[in-house]
Write an enzyme that holds these catalytic residues in place. Sequence first.
Site, mmCIF file in Angstrom:
data_model
loop_
_atom_site.group_PDB
_atom_site.id
_atom_site.type_symbol
_atom_site.label_atom_id
_atom_site.label_comp_id
_atom_site.label_asym_id
_atom_site.label_seq_id
_atom_site.Cartn_x
_atom_site.Cartn_y
_atom_site.Cartn_z
ATOM 1 N N HIS A 1 0.542 -1.585 -0.480
ATOM 2 C CA HIS A 1 0.174 -0.503 -0.111
ATOM 3 C C HIS A 1 1.150 1.221 0.010
ATOM 4 O O HIS A 1 1.640 1.222 0.444
ATOM 5 C CB HIS A 1 -1.057 -0.010 1.066
ATOM 6 C CG HIS A 1 -1.796 -0.536 1.195
ATOM 7 N ND1 HIS A 1 -3.588 -0.176 1.273
ATOM 8 C CD2 HIS A 1 -2.573 -2.189 0.433
ATOM 9 C CE1 HIS A 1 -4.258 -1.485 1.771
ATOM 10 N NE2 HIS A 1 -3.861 -2.278 0.352
ATOM 11 N N GLU B 1 -6.123 -0.872 -5.327
ATOM 12 C CA GLU B 1 -7.151 0.110 -5.351
ATOM 13 C C GLU B 1 -7.221 1.504 -5.623
ATOM 14 O O GLU B 1 -5.515 1.656 -5.566
ATOM 15 C CB GLU B 1 -7.867 -0.782 -3.865
ATOM 16 C CG GLU B 1 -7.670 -1.925 -3.477
ATOM 17 C CD GLU B 1 -6.703 -2.107 -2.709
ATOM 18 O OE1 GLU B 1 -5.691 -1.722 -2.551
ATOM 19 O OE2 GLU B 1 -7.251 -3.593 -2.650
#
Length: 328
Positions: A38, A107
Amino acid sequence: MTSFGYTLMTEQSGPRELVRYAVAAERIGFDFEVSSDHYSPWLTEQGHAPYAWTVLGAVAQATERVGLMTYVTCPTLRYHPAVVAQKAATLQILAEGRFTLGLGSGENLNEHVVGAGWPAVGVRQEMLEEAIEIIRALHGGELVDYRGTHFDVESARIWDLPEQRVEIGVAVSGDRSVSDLAPLADHLVAVEPRADLVEGWNAADGTSRIGSGARAIGQIPVCWAPSEEEGVELAHEQFRWFAGGWKVNADLPTPAGFAGASQFVRPEDVAEQIPCGPDLDAIVEAVRPYWEAGFTDVALVQVGDRLQQRFLDEAAGPLLERLRSAAG
């Protein structure tokens, strides 16, 4: 026999802590370790986002036995697939054959940071298919030129290739993604214990069957704590974003967005989705649907950093014994 893994949750712990947890998890007896990849945490309360590939390189040197995996890397926006191919090959060398490259369509939270926009889901899947083709070609060791709809590669070659090829796991969520992606990958990755995904994978052309050459690798958050109340409080603070589901979670761009989307999620709502507290049998029952659906591997996410070491010291060993006994 089901394998049980430990998640290096980069959104909730710093890099030095993650390496320390990885060593402890191997010592306790986890079969493999997966790392999120991330650029931002889901919520500001989590407070971390170190570079997963640097962490995994350190973990590869600090451990000896456990399998390692990205869960999952998006090889389309923040990273060009040619770069992913290079770093996956290097990590496989450092890990001496223990690394699996987990890939997914990503994402918005992590991918928008490079200013390339956020494509529609169908486009993202097309990009992922092209990316896998490029990574496979580069791992073949030859000079690669590629002209695709979404990516170009010019005169690229991976100069340091591992003796053991990098196997690829791909995140799927429905019939279309299974039919399109299963023939390109080695292993299935999913965050829901759905037998239809395993069945669809096994029915796809050109794939190895789950349990016979291919793995189905799931993941589940748990929040072990000395009391149920403390577990629910921690899970709500750190993981209330989880209640939105992946169709929502894929599209929100910032931790502030997740804070807004989850502002009305109650502690009891989180507790309905995540087993919280000291009851190890309750955690086993939460994990059970995965092996009953045909998953070969399940990675546990212990929610929150502040109880992470205590989870490893006090709960993880007995929990692994109960999971293995229940899974047969």
